[in-house]
Scaffold this motif. Structure first.
Motif, PDB file in Angstrom:
ATOM      1  N   GLN A 139       0.862  -1.174   0.000  1.00 12.24           N
ATOM      2  CA  GLN A 139       0.000   0.000   0.000  1.00 12.24           C
ATOM      3  C   GLN A 139       0.901   1.227   0.000  1.00 12.24           C
ATOM      4  O   GLN A 139       1.656   1.465   0.951  1.00 12.24           O
ATOM      5  CB  GLN A 139      -0.915  -0.004   1.221  1.00 12.24           C
ATOM      6  CG  GLN A 139      -1.893   1.138   1.205  1.00 12.24           C
ATOM      7  CD  GLN A 139      -2.861   1.086   2.382  1.00 12.24           C
ATOM      8  OE1 GLN A 139      -2.809   0.189   3.211  1.00 12.24           O
ATOM      9  NE2 GLN A 139      -3.740   2.066   2.438  1.00 12.24           N
ATOM     10  N   ILE A 140       0.866   1.999  -1.085  1.00 13.72           N
ATOM     11  CA  ILE A 140       1.744   3.157  -1.254  1.00 13.72           C
ATOM     12  C   ILE A 140       1.160   4.378  -0.556  1.00 13.72           C
ATOM     13  O   ILE A 140       1.864   5.099   0.146  1.00 13.72           O
ATOM     14  CB  ILE A 140       1.972   3.453  -2.759  1.00 13.72           C
ATOM     15  CG1 ILE A 140       2.492   2.207  -3.485  1.00 13.72           C
ATOM     16  CG2 ILE A 140       2.887   4.648  -2.950  1.00 13.72           C
ATOM     17  CD1 ILE A 140       3.806   1.662  -2.980  1.00 13.72           C
ATOM     18  N   THR A 141      -0.124   4.645  -0.796  1.00 15.60           N
ATOM     19  CA  THR A 141      -0.856   5.726  -0.124  1.00 15.60           C
ATOM     20  C   THR A 141      -2.182   5.140   0.362  1.00 15.60           C
ATOM     21  O   THR A 141      -2.457   3.958   0.160  1.00 15.60           O
ATOM     22  CB  THR A 141      -1.139   6.906  -1.084  1.00 15.60           C
ATOM     23  OG1 THR A 141      -2.092   6.491  -2.073  1.00 15.60           O
ATOM     24  CG2 THR A 141       0.134   7.396  -1.770  1.00 15.60           C
ATOM     25  N   ASP A 142      -3.014   5.969   0.956  1.00 18.29           N
ATOM     26  CA  ASP A 142      -4.332   5.496   1.399  1.00 18.29           C
ATOM     27  C   ASP A 142      -5.176   5.007   0.230  1.00 18.29           C
ATOM     28  O   ASP A 142      -6.074   4.185   0.407  1.00 18.29           O
ATOM     29  CB  ASP A 142      -5.095   6.608   2.126  1.00 18.29           C
ATOM     30  CG  ASP A 142      -4.504   6.908   3.493  1.00 18.29           C
ATOM     31  OD1 ASP A 142      -3.730   6.067   3.999  1.00 18.29           O
ATOM     32  OD2 ASP A 142      -4.822   7.973   4.051  1.00 18.29           O
ATOM     33  N   LYS A 143      -4.898   5.479  -0.972  1.00 22.66           N
ATOM     34  CA  LYS A 143      -5.707   5.129  -2.135  1.00 22.66           C
ATOM     35  C   LYS A 143      -5.011   4.223  -3.150  1.00 22.66           C
ATOM     36  O   LYS A 143      -5.667   3.603  -3.959  1.00 22.66           O
ATOM     37  CB  LYS A 143      -6.172   6.406  -2.848  1.00 22.66           C
ATOM     38  CG  LYS A 143      -7.122   7.243  -2.016  1.00 22.66           C
ATOM     39  CD  LYS A 143      -7.606   8.432  -2.810  1.00 22.66           C
ATOM     40  CE  LYS A 143      -8.657   9.206  -2.065  1.00 22.66           C
ATOM     41  NZ  LYS A 143      -9.985   8.674  -2.259  1.00 22.66           N
ATOM     42  N   LEU A 144      -3.688   4.152  -3.132  1.00 29.58           N
ATOM     43  CA  LEU A 144      -2.930   3.435  -4.160  1.00 29.58           C
ATOM     44  C   LEU A 144      -2.173   2.240  -3.591  1.00 29.58           C
ATOM     45  O   LEU A 144      -1.426   2.373  -2.614  1.00 29.58           O
ATOM     46  CB  LEU A 144      -1.933   4.384  -4.836  1.00 29.58           C
ATOM     47  CG  LEU A 144      -1.033   3.778  -5.916  1.00 29.58           C
ATOM     48  CD1 LEU A 144      -1.856   3.322  -7.118  1.00 29.58           C
ATOM     49  CD2 LEU A 144       0.029   4.776  -6.335  1.00 29.58           C
ATOM     50  N   THR A 145      -2.353   1.081  -4.228  1.00 25.85           N
ATOM     51  CA  THR A 145      -1.615  -0.138  -3.892  1.00 25.85           C
ATOM     52  C   THR A 145      -0.961  -0.663  -5.164  1.00 25.85           C
ATOM     53  O   THR A 145      -1.609  -0.739  -6.209  1.00 25.85           O
ATOM     54  CB  THR A 145      -2.558  -1.209  -3.307  1.00 25.85           C
ATOM     55  OG1 THR A 145      -3.162  -0.688  -2.113  1.00 25.85           O
ATOM     56  CG2 THR A 145      -1.809  -2.487  -2.989  1.00 25.85           C
ATOM     57  N   LEU A 146       0.335  -1.016  -5.088  1.00 25.49           N
ATOM     58  CA  LEU A 146       1.083  -1.540  -6.230  1.00 25.49           C
ATOM     59  C   LEU A 146       1.695  -2.892  -5.867  1.00 25.49           C
ATOM     60  O   LEU A 146       1.983  -3.152  -4.699  1.00 25.49           O
ATOM     61  CB  LEU A 146       2.195  -0.578  -6.642  1.00 25.49           C
ATOM     62  CG  LEU A 146       1.766   0.813  -7.098  1.00 25.49           C
ATOM     63  CD1 LEU A 146       2.991   1.684  -7.354  1.00 25.49           C
ATOM     64  CD2 LEU A 146       0.887   0.732  -8.337  1.00 25.49           C
ATOM     65  N   GLY A 147       1.903  -3.730  -6.884  1.00 26.21           N
ATOM     66  CA  GLY A 147       2.500  -5.028  -6.619  1.00 26.21           C
ATOM     67  C   GLY A 147       2.997  -5.710  -7.872  1.00 26.21           C
ATOM     68  O   GLY A 147       2.894  -5.183  -8.983  1.00 26.21           O
ATOM     69  N   GLY A 148       3.527  -6.898  -7.660  1.00 27.30           N
ATOM     70  CA  GLY A 148       4.003  -7.718  -8.759  1.00 27.30           C
ATOM     71  C   GLY A 148       3.688  -9.172  -8.482  1.00 27.30           C
ATOM     72  O   GLY A 148       3.589  -9.586  -7.321  1.00 27.30           O
ATOM     73  N   GLU A 149       3.515  -9.936  -9.538  1.00 32.35           N
ATOM     74  CA  GLU A 149       3.205 -11.358  -9.380  1.00 32.35           C
ATOM     75  C   GLU A 149       3.931 -12.171 -10.439  1.00 32.35           C
ATOM     76  O   GLU A 149       4.261 -11.675 -11.509  1.00 32.35           O
ATOM     77  CB  GLU A 149       1.703 -11.615  -9.488  1.00 32.35           C
ATOM     78  CG  GLU A 149       1.123 -11.342 -10.864  1.00 32.35           C
ATOM     79  CD  GLU A 149      -0.362 -11.625 -10.963  1.00 32.35           C
ATOM     80  OE1 GLU A 149      -0.881 -12.437 -10.180  1.00 32.35           O
ATOM     81  OE2 GLU A 149      -1.013 -11.029 -11.834  1.00 32.35           O
TER      82      GLU A 149
END
Length: 138
Positions: free
Chosen positions: A70-80
Motif C-alpha cells: 500500500q503506497i498511499t491510502d488510495k494506491l496499492t502496487l504489486g508484482g506477481e
C-alpha cells in the motif's frame, strides 16, 4: 497470522468458442490460496487444478505468487509471477509476470490495472498482457 482459502470456480460457456470468445465448454478450477499481511505489505498465492475437458484441451495446473504494498491510502502496487502447465494437447507450459495495482477512487469505486509478459514460451503463450478495469464494491 496466515490465512488460507479455497474458492472453487465453474466457468459456464456463454460465448461462441469457435470464434475464440471462450473455451466453448464448462471448465472447473479447484484452488488453495494462502495470504499473509504485515504492515503495508501483503503477500499471497497458491495454486490449483483446472478441469478442462474440451476437444483438443487438457486439464492443467496453475500456481502463482504476489507481493504488494500500500503506497498511499488510495494506491496499492504489486508484482506477481505465475506458472501454468499446458492447457491444450499441443500447448506449452508458461511462466509469466505482471506488475500492477489498484486505485481507490472512493470506498466503493476502484480502478484496477496490470501489465506483464511471458518468461517461458512467451511467443506461443503470452508476449504481452494488460488489464484495465473498474470495480464496484459494496
Amino acid at each position: 497470522m496466515v490465512s488460507s482459502t479455497t474458492f472453487p470456480l465453474l466457468e459456464i460457456p456463454t460465448g461462441d468458442g469457435g470464434r475464440g470468445l471462450e473455451a466453448g465448454h464448462v471448465i472447473a478450477f479447484f484452488p488453495i490460496w494462502v495470504q499473509k499481511s504485515f504492515g503495508k505489505w501483503t503477500t499471497y498465492g497458491g495454486g490449483g487444478y483446472w478441469i478442462n475437458h474440451g476437444n483438443g484441451d487438457r486439464d492443467f495446473w496453475f500456481v502463482g505468487w504476489l507481493l504488494q504494498r500500500q503506497i498511499t491510502d488510495k494506491l496499492t502496487l504489486g508484482g506477481e509471477i505465475f506458472y501454468q502447465t499446458a492447457d491444450a494437447v499441443d500447448g506449452k507450459d508458461s511462466t509469466a509476470f505482471n506488475v500492477g495495482g489498484f486505485y481507490d477512487i472512493t470506498a466503493h469505486n476502484h480502478i484496477l490495472f496490470s501489465g506483464g509478459t511471458g518468461l517461458q514460451n512467451a511467443s506461443e503463450t503470452d508476449q504481452f498482457s494488460w488489464y484495465l478495469g473498474y470495480q464496484f464494491t459494496y
